[in-house]
Structure formats: structure tokens, C-alpha cells
Write an enzyme that holds these catalytic residues in place. Structure first.
Site, PDB file in Angstrom:
ATOM      1  N   HIS A  91      -7.597  -7.711  -3.449  1.00 29.79           N
ATOM      2  CA  HIS A  91      -6.695  -6.582  -3.704  1.00 29.79           C
ATOM      3  C   HIS A  91      -5.300  -6.986  -3.240  1.00 29.79           C
ATOM      4  CE1 HIS A  91      -4.906  -2.579  -3.529  1.00 29.79           C
ATOM      5  NE2 HIS A  91      -5.950  -2.101  -4.176  1.00 29.79           N
ATOM      6  N   CYS A 107      -7.346   3.689  -8.209  1.00 27.53           N
ATOM      7  CA  CYS A 107      -7.085   2.255  -8.193  1.00 27.53           C
ATOM      8  C   CYS A 107      -8.440   1.570  -8.154  1.00 27.53           C
ATOM      9  CB  CYS A 107      -6.212   1.852  -7.001  1.00 27.53           C
ATOM     10  SG  CYS A 107      -7.044   1.985  -5.416  1.00 27.53           S
TER      11      CYS A 107
END
EC number: 2.7.1.199
Length: 675
Positions: A599, A447
Site C-alpha cells: 500500500h 480504498c
């Protein structure tokens, strides 16, 4: 099998934290109210005998006491929410199940109000229902059952003519059914369980109390790294041991008995399974922090000093020890084992001194004052000499062992010169080697913050090698390795996959670019940068973000943002630098050179872009408050572990970051400043 069970136990332990977190507030009300009504404080402050003050104190005592009187239902609701990912439907289901189970048990056993007058029979009045007393354990069982019903049926589909009852509306219906069925075996089995618990606790507490308190402190401390200590101490605090209050009610559990005795102002007999924390948390661990600071390398002492001072104060004031314990747990397990032994000995020492201290949150100075000094029901002052001796022991032992075995505690780490010797183009090859090579890779993913690799053999992974290659941290969960390389993690993963497929055979063919994020940012005229909220919601400390990569600041410092509406906006004027392919994270650079990573949610990379709609492009200029990303908040809450959104400064360097004291925010609210 073991790993699956271990994971479930960790989830249960974490779920127990929600109801436990309510207790300090209740304890604060009860402690202050009781202290103001007690002769000890009135002797020094006679004005508090005033009728108005006494009425307020009485109300505070009642407000705090009602929480402890209803712990079973509170645990049922809290465990249900915790195990169901925070969804309120699970709490409604738990409440429905709790009252149905208790009503059904009472009717099945034909419990009458007259039978409640003899508490030894094991009956109790629960929310006005004469029933079998199952205590906190009964609440936990119902909470777990409600969470199971939620996770099993929250997205169930039904025929169109029953469509109204589909999805989450079906959960309370199933809970009503299952709790009704559960009541019958509970009514038959629970008396045997209760008798067994009583026999066990009587034998343990009355026959071998000294050994019991030592083992309790020792084992509880050893379980902290695994997050299982909440499960371990719950029976001791809420079920083991019994005491009859003035109303004739049987109170069970060390903490509940302690609170009830404080409330009634009687002689204390409880606290054996709590008081041992005070010398360790208020004296021992702060002394260990001093030893860690003094053994740090001279060039690192300034940074380590700040970290240790913060951790020591946290331990002393609140009894929260994890920030300090985790600084030496993994690098020096021997120190942690000795720490656990000393913790057990602290429990034994205070027991032998016949002290009876307790707390509602943890063994810090705040609880010591409120529930030890102010009630003045036990010789609390003996904690001070014991604590001073503990401070000397901790300091001497930690300093000696750190130097003797050259433990790499904070500030003593070896310099990682190999970072400078590894070119960006060669990095994917080196990371693949550090992971044990192509044959050791079972699954490869990434990620925006970390490389996620499932390996066949964890022993072949060179953790120190990964750190030397630039990983700011490496997390191990079973055979799953997470190496935190920051925004270039996806590039590394992409190139590693191509190397494994044979598409890349030499470093010059990789796509990883040189990392210039560590180069100093020149802020010539602008001395500070204000960073505003990225949306409407509320702010939490970074330490509370449910992901170690962020909470331990492996990516950098910042805050946690909990969105309440479906949109993320620019926190300053600047430029979009990165949008992750799955749209769950976005990187920005301010006009003053500050780089920020937003995020959105935790583990949302696994959603593969579902629930996100990007409203900007890479390299597009943006202004503060401009919409960046549209998110389906309901979808995220349902499919992601958490919607908490870390907002991270990724190139802070030697600049100072200050946080505004805010809670609820909107896009026009400043949350932090960097200068």
C-alpha cells in the site's frame, strides 16, 4: 466547531512527539556521564576515576545537557516539521522566525547583557541573543506559526520576474515578516503571561501539591485515548515551577529542573510530575496483563499470552503503555477509568513518601535505572514495595471486574458465527443495512483496505454487525466510519452504490466474489519464502505506520517501508493479483502461495492515481526486483499525509513471520521470511 478544534489539538499533540523523542537520547548521555562522575558509582567501580574515562563522562554530560539547554529552538523546529507534514522547509522557516523574534524582542525591550545577571527580570541569553525568556512555549508558538506559513504559502505563484521566490522559497520570507511582527505583541504580552504562569504554578505546586500531583496523573492518563496528553503535560514538564542553578540561571519545568539537578549533583526537589509512572508501568500494568491472560478462554490463551507478554514487557522496560491499554480501553472503559485513578494515586503516594524520581522518555525500568538507581539521589528502592502492592491491586481488580461484568477483553470475545452464514453475494446488502440503510449514507468511498462511509446518524450504525460480517476492525472518526474488509472493500463499495441507485435488486447481481484467503496455502516442498525490500529506502516497525488499520495489524502482519526513490519493485517471484484503480496499492502472490499487499503511502487513494504509473498488469508474472510501479515521490510527499508504505502478509495463517534486522534497504535486501 468542537470536532475541528479537537482535530487541531490532536495534530499539535502529535507534533510535540518529535522534539520529545529527542530527550531520551540526551537523557541517556547525561545520565551515564553524570553517574560516572558521581561518588556513588566510583565507590563501587574505582577504575572509572581514570582521567580518560572522566573526560569522556564530562563530554557525555555536556552533550546531553546542551539538548536540554536549547529545548525552545528544538521545539520550534520539531513542531514546525510535525505540523507541516515533515517538510524541512518548515524547519528552516522556524529557525529564521525564532532568531528574528528573539532578536527583535531584545532590541525592542533594550535588553543588555548586564540585565541577564538578574534572572528574576525574565530575561535570558537565547542562542547568544539577550532577549525575553519565552521558554518552550515560545518555541511552540514559533513552530506553529512556521507550519501555518508553510501550509499557506508552499505552493504560491508569483509573477514570472519573481518566479525564483515562488513556492517553498516564499515560506521563510513570509516567516521572517510574520515573526518580526509577532515580536512586538509578544514583548508586551509575554511578561504578563509569565507572571500568571508563575503565580499559577506557585499556588498549585506549593499550596496544594498533593492534590496537584494526583490530578495530573489522573487527567494525563484519561487524555491518552485522545492523544492530547502531550499537550497537557508539556507546561508541567517545561514551564511550571522554577529553580536557580549554580550559574544563577532560572530553570523552569519539572523535567528540566530534574535534569539540571542531576547534572549538578545537588539535592533533588523535582520529579513530582513524573515519578508516579514507575509503579504503574513497571508493576501495575504487567499485572493487569496477567489478569487478562488468565481470564481468556482456554482455546485463546496461547495467542493472548503472546500478545500480553509482549505488551507487559514493553510497559515494564520502556514505559510505553498504549499496546496494553488499548487492549481493554474500548471494551472495558470502566477498567481504564480505574486505571487512571490508580495512576493518580501512584503520583500522590510517591509524593507523600518524599521521593524525587524523573525520566526523559517514560516511567519504565530503563529510565528507572539510569535516572534513579545510578544517581542514587533519592530513596528509589521505595518504588519496589509500592509497585508490588500495585501489582496485587491491578491483578485483583482487573480479574474481578473482567469476570464480574464479562468484559470482552482479548481472548474473551464471542465467536462470530454469522460470518459463515453470510454469502459473498449478499454481503453488500448486509453491510448497507449495518450502516443504517441507504438513507443514512451521506458519502460512500473505499480504498484497497477499507470501506469509508460518512453517515448522517452514527447511532444507526451496527458496529458489531459489521464485525460479524467480516470486518477485522471498525474505526469511528466523527460521523466517518471505516470498516476494514481488506481487498474486497472496493467491490463492496461498488455494489453498495449500485444497490443505492437501484441498479441491483438481488444478491445474485452483485460482483463480490467468495473469499478464499482464509483457506490454508499448501507449501508442499518449499518450507519458507524470503521477502525482499520493495525499493530503496528504510524500514520501520508496522506499529509505527501512521494508520491504525496497518499499525494494529487489522490487515495482517508485516513492515513499514519508507521509499527514498520513486519506484516500487517486486519483493519476490510471483504474480500480480490486484492493482487498485487509483494505482496506490498492488496485491501480489508469490510462487509459494504467499499473498502480499503493498500500500503505497497513507490515504493515497484520495490522489485518484496522480503520482502513480503502473508498469505491470493484473495476472502478469513478475520476478524479484522487477519494477511494478513508478511513483512521483515529491508529489506524494506534498499531497499525501505520509509516504510510509505498509508491506502486509494477508494470508499468514499459522505460519511464522520473522523479520531481518535491517534499516536502510535496496531491492536486493531481504526484510522478512515466512515459513
Amino acid at each position: 466547531m468542537f470536532k475541528k478544534l479537537f482535530g487541531q489539538l490532536q495534530r499539535i499533540g502529535k507534533a510535540l512527539m518529535l522534539p520529545v523523542a529527542i530527550l531520551p537520547a540526551a537523557g541517556l548521555l547525561l545520565a551515564i556521564g553524570t553517574a560516572f562522575q558521581g561518588e556513588a558509582l566510583q565507590q563501587y567501580l574505582p577504575f572509572i576515576k581514570n582521567g580518560v574515562i572522566q573526560n569522556i563522562a564530562n563530554m557525555m554530560t555536556g552533550a546531553g545537557g546542551i539538548i536540554f539547554d536549547n529545548l525552545p529552538i528544538i521545539f520550534a523546529l520539531g513542531v514546525a516539521i510535525g505540523l507541516a507534514g515533515g517538510d524541512g522547509v518548515a524547519a528552516i522557516a522556524a529557525f529564521v522566525g525564532f532568531i528574528i523574534m528573539n532578536k527583535t524582542m531584545g532590541a525592542f525591550l533594550n535588553v543588555t547583557p548586564a540585565q541577564l545577571e538578574d534572572p528574576s527580570k525574565g530575561f535570558a541569553n537565547v542562542l547568544g541573543i539577550p532577549t525575553l525568556q519565552t521558554g518552550v512555549f515560545g518555541g511552540i508558538i514559533i513552530g506553529a506559526l512556521a507550519a501555518w506559513c508553510y501550509n499557506k504559502f508552499y505552493n504560491i505563484s508569483l509573477p514570472s520576474y519573481l518566479g525564483f521566490f515562488a513556492g517553498k522559497r516564499f515560506v521563510p520570507i513570509m516567516m521572517a515578516t510574520t515573526s518580526f511582527i509577532l515580536a512586538f505583541p509578544m514583548a508586551w504580552i509575554w511578561p504578563f503571561i509569565q507572571n500568571g504562569l508563575n503565580a499559577f504554578s506557585t499556588g498549585l505546586l506549593d499550596s496544594n501539591t498533593g492534590l496537584a500531583v494526583f490530578l495530573f496523573g489522573f487527567i494525563k492518563r484519561l487524555l491518552i485515548p485522545f492523544g492530547l496528553h502531550h499537550i497537557f503535560h508539556a507546561p508541567f514538564w517545561f514551564e511550571f515551577g522554577s529553580w536557580k542553578n549554580a550559574a544563577g540561571e532560572i530553570i523552569r519545568g519539572d523535567q528540566r529542573i530534574f535534569i539540571e539537578q542531576i547534572r549538578e549533583g545537588v539535592h533533588l526537589t523535582s520529579g513530582k510530575f513524573m515519578q508516579g509512572e514507575f509503579p504503574v508501568m513497571m508493576f501495575g500494568l504487567p499485572a493487569a496483563a496477567l489478569a487478562i491472560y488468565q481470564t481468556a478462554k482456554p482455546e485463546n490463551k496461547k495467542v493472548v499470552g503472546g500478545l500480553m507478554l509482549s505488551a507487559a514487557l514493553t510497559s515494564f522496560l520502556t514505559g510505553i503503555t498504549e499496546p496494553l491499554e488499548f487492549s481493554f480501553l474500548f471494551v472495558a472503559p470502566l477498567l481504564f477509568f480505574i486505571h487512571a485513578v490508580l495512576d493518580g494515586l501512584s503520583f500522590l503516594t510517591l509524593y507523600l513518601l518524599n521521593l524525587h524520581l524523573g525520566y526523559t522518555f517514560s516511567g519504565g525500568f530503563i529510565d528507572f535505572v539510569l535516572l534513579g538507581i545510578l544517581p542514587n539521589k533519592t530513596p528509589w528502592w521505595l518504588v519496589i514495595p509500592v509497585g508490588l502492592v500495585y501489582a496485587v491491586i491491578y491483578y485483583v481488580v482487573f480479574r474481578f471486574l473482567i469476570v464480574k461484568f464479562n468484559f470482552k477483553t482479548p481472548g474473551r470475545e464471542d465467536k462470530q458465527a454469522s460470518v459463515a452464514n453470510t454469502s459473498a453475494s449478499k454481503l453488500p446488502f448486509d453491510v448497507l443495512d449495518a450502516m443504517g440503510g441507504k438513507e443514512n449514507i451521506k458519502h460512500l468511498d473505499a480504498c484497497i483496505t477499507r470501506l469509508r462511509v460518512e453517515v448522517n446518524d452514527k447511532s444507526k450504525v451496527d458496529v458489531e454487525g459489521l464485525k460479524a460480517l467480516g470486518a477485522s476492525g471498525v474505526l469511528e472518526v466523527g460521523n466517518n466510519m471505516q470498516a476494514i474488509f481488506g481487498p474486497k472493500s472496493d467491490q463492496i463499495k461498488h455494489d453498495m452504490a449500485r444497490i443505492m441507485n437501484g441498479d441491483i435488486t438481488k444478491p445474485s447481481e452483485t460482483t463480490v466474489t467468495e473469499d478464499t484467503s482464509d483457506e490454508p496455502v499448501q507449501l508442499e516442498e518449499v518450507k519458507e519464502t524470503d521477502i525482499y525490500a520493495p525499493g530503496t529506502g528504510h524500514i520501520i516497525p508496522l506499529s509505527e505506520v501512521p494508520d491504525k488499520v496497518f499499525s494494529e495489524k487489522m490487515m495482517g502482519d508485516g513492515i513499514g517501508f519508507v521509499p527514498e526513490k520513486g519506484g516500487i519493485v517486486a519483493p519476490f517471484d510471483g504474480t500480480v493479483k490486484t492493482i487498485f484503480p487509483t494505482k496506490h496499492a498492488i496485491g501480489l502472490e508469490s510462487d509459494t502461495g504467499i499473498e502480499v499487499l503493498i500500500h503505497i503511502g497513507i490515504d493515497t487513494v484520495k490522489l485518484n492515481g496522480e503520482g502513480f504509473e503502473s508498469l505491470v498488469d493484473v495476472n502478469e508474472p513478475v520476478t524479484q526486483g522487477q519494477p511494478l510501479m513508478k511513483i512521483n515521490l515529491a508529489y506524494l510527499k506534498e499531497h499525501a499525509p505520509s509516504v510510509v508504505t505498509p508491506v502486509i502478509i494477508t494470508n499468514q495463517g499459522d505460519k511464522t513471520l520473522t523479520f531481518d534486522d535491517v534499516d536502510s534497504v535496496d531491492p536486493g535486501k531481504r526484510i522478512m521470511t515466512i515459513k
